[in-house]
Design a protein around this motif. Sequence first.
Motif, short mmCIF file in Angstrom:
data_model
loop_
_atom_site.label_atom_id
_atom_site.label_comp_id
_atom_site.label_asym_id
_atom_site.label_seq_id
_atom_site.Cartn_x
_atom_site.Cartn_y
_atom_site.Cartn_z
N GLY A 405 -22.66 13.41 35.79
CA GLY A 405 -21.76 12.78 34.84
C GLY A 405 -20.60 12.16 35.59
N MET A 406 -20.09 11.03 35.11
CA MET A 406 -19.13 10.25 35.88
C MET A 406 -17.85 11.02 36.16
N GLN A 407 -17.36 11.81 35.19
CA GLN A 407 -16.11 12.53 35.41
C GLN A 407 -16.24 13.55 36.54
N VAL A 408 -17.28 14.36 36.50
CA VAL A 408 -17.47 15.38 37.52
C VAL A 408 -17.76 14.72 38.87
N ALA A 409 -18.54 13.65 38.86
CA ALA A 409 -18.85 12.96 40.11
C ALA A 409 -17.57 12.43 40.76
N ARG A 410 -16.68 11.86 39.94
CA ARG A 410 -15.39 11.40 40.49
C ARG A 410 -14.58 12.58 41.02
N GLY A 411 -14.62 13.71 40.28
CA GLY A 411 -13.90 14.88 40.74
C GLY A 411 -14.40 15.38 42.09
N LEU A 412 -15.72 15.37 42.29
CA LEU A 412 -16.28 15.77 43.57
C LEU A 412 -15.84 14.83 44.69
N ALA A 413 -15.90 13.53 44.43
CA ALA A 413 -15.48 12.55 45.44
C ALA A 413 -14.01 12.73 45.79
N GLU A 414 -13.19 13.00 44.78
CA GLU A 414 -11.77 13.20 45.02
C GLU A 414 -11.52 14.48 45.81
#
Length: 782
Positions: A405-414
């Motif tokens: 999911g985009m939110q969690v994926a962004r959180g991982l990248a961050e």
Amino acid sequence: MRGDNPGTQSVLLLLLATSSLPLAATLSLPSANRHRFRPLARPLPLTATRGGRDLDGRDAIPAAATATRSVDDDDVAPSAPAILPAREPLPSFLRSVDDDGDADRHSFSMLTWNVLLPNSRDNWWCHKQYAPHVPMDKRRWEHRKKLIEGRLRASDADVVCVQEADGKTFDDDFGFMADAGYDVVLHRKFRFRCATFYKRDQFALDNEAHKDRTLVTALRRTREGHEHDRILHVVNCHLSGGAAPERRLRQVHDGLDQVRKWKSALERTLSQRKKGKRPSPRLVTEAERSLREYVTAGVVVCGDFNSDGNTAVRKLLVEGSVDPEWREPQYPELQLTSKRKEQTFGTFRDAAELAYGGNVCDGDYGESHPLGESARPATYVVPNLASLLLMPIGEEERPPRTEFGMQVARGLAEALNLNDFCESELEKAFELVDHDGNGSIDRDEIKSLLESAYVATYGRQIEQERNNFYHGFGKDRAVGGLTKDQFIMRLKALQQDSEGERKAFGLSRGLDLQKLTEAEMELAFRQIDLDGNGLLDEDEFQTLLETVYVAINGDDIKRHRTEFFVGFHEAGGPGSDSAEELTRDQFAERLRALHQELEGGRSGSELAEVRTEADAERMIERFTPLLRFALDKAFDSLSGNGNNLTREEVEGFLIKTNGELGRGGTYRHTSAVFEKRAELTRRDWYGVFARELAEGKWWQVAYDLEACGFDVRSESGADSGVGDRFYQGWLDYVYFRGLQCTGVQDVLTGAERERVYCDGDALPNEWHPSDHLPVAAVFSWN
């Protein structure tokens, strides 16, 4: 988030049972078609028809070809419009097709045309779209402008919808239209703009809206200075190209929804005037008349749709709605909308479908539908370069991508400080997650990573909740921290506040706030006060909230950890349920799959985007042997050592092909490589052209290779037939509602058709200034 997670009820017990918060040790990570094409069939001779029969009485297209038409229950099935000869003035057909002879009031004509962006100042690359035999002076704007002016003046349409106008040079480019008696609305945004012209003695502007790649106008019919009760809504479209069907759907939906909003505003005005203390009969009558005009208005949706076939745009127009479960045949895996999209106007009809008795929903129309003397002509006819340069998209495995999911994926990248996902960033990410430094990553370390990712995902929400708790209680401000009494008072206030759950979502869901007793509140304070100084500072409360949000999402974190070890969605990546550790390479592969989820390009049956290195590699795999050979020849001719290209060598290529430095996709792509390293490898060279091809610039790749001395057109074989040399597409449409279509104009004369299909003079060429053909029709109000 899952509100029914039983784990969220036990966070307080976790606090009471431990002397320190477990998350403190786990938060060591920092936060921070373009078109669709088909091979061309045999030439189509010009034959005017009417009502599904040739004018000499012969049968035209069989009735079975029209089986997909839909007709509203309250409508009468329309008769087939006349097929009008090309390049004839449209007003000459009005009286001959108008029943009562009053063509000036009841009938009008319109034309839509993507004219190809003017190259007066912009569109420096326009000359690359022409075949090599076209003289350079015939590619320049002076010549193109004369052809466009001649075509538009000759058509003499009442309404002209243009796509790809240039806002900066518009007055100079289309000033002749004002001299010809037209007023205009030009879209206020975008580089490639829509412009809607209307004859000032036939229409007046009643309303306008500038939407995403659509220009919506309401035109009021006029005659000799007198207004009539006829309104025409025109949605002039230049929809997004490439693998973006969901954007095209949204753009048309938003354009039509603007018309609905205009009508709704008139309904509100009428209601307000009727409900006034002393309603004015005159004002009520005026409001009723205005509303009636918009309710009975004709609606036309026209322009360059950048797609054809059974698309979501067609489904919305013809069937009225698109559900989340529906998929376009070209993009079977792509969800187009998260909720039902519908329009309120009823069935729209495709003017050309009615005239020619065939739609373009059967997939490869040029192959599956027998093209006869009165078959529907293509509106886009270009050299068949795609098949020379690229092999078809196959069923081979696509680049792996995670499904977090985009939110969690962004959180991982961050959490991992991943921006470019380059090798150095992947290496640093591994060292960051490998807490024990043993050279592999176990399940606890992945759990810690995911918890940090969720904290990063909800970071703004956590910060807002913390600020609300500390500073959202009037004069009772925390100075240096919250005392126990202040902490308990705030919790009690939130229990009594109807908006407490909204203001303190994490506390409410994680601590089960409504059931918390005062004794439990006191015990919670002592456990949260980590330094034991009797004050709860913001850092301690921040740690509490982070723990709460991790607990709330505990089930998702557990599921994602399993996914991290098992593999990827439909990717067949390595790993198994029993895997306990990930090697450095396996971890890097998963992060590349994460990159694909965040930024990876989409792929359909005929179009594919290139946004990441994995996308580029997949595109390179589709290079034909001819293209690979040509790129190698060009690379070898430019390279001094045969292995790499220096910046100076690349700049020489760019000046030769683009005329100067600083412009074009090849400049952007090569510059991106030189930002990372001093020389450009052969694989980098392939990647530059992979990105150009992904943007549909087949013509540019062919031109650039020709400029380097390799003619891919001639190498493909001079004896190839017409079907191998050209592609055609049905990209330009006129859909209508609340009107009767009485005629559709052919796009080419017989002589022009012969030159294109038999002589091989594809578009654009010396006598036609665009890669699109104009589509024109004649209408009357019901």
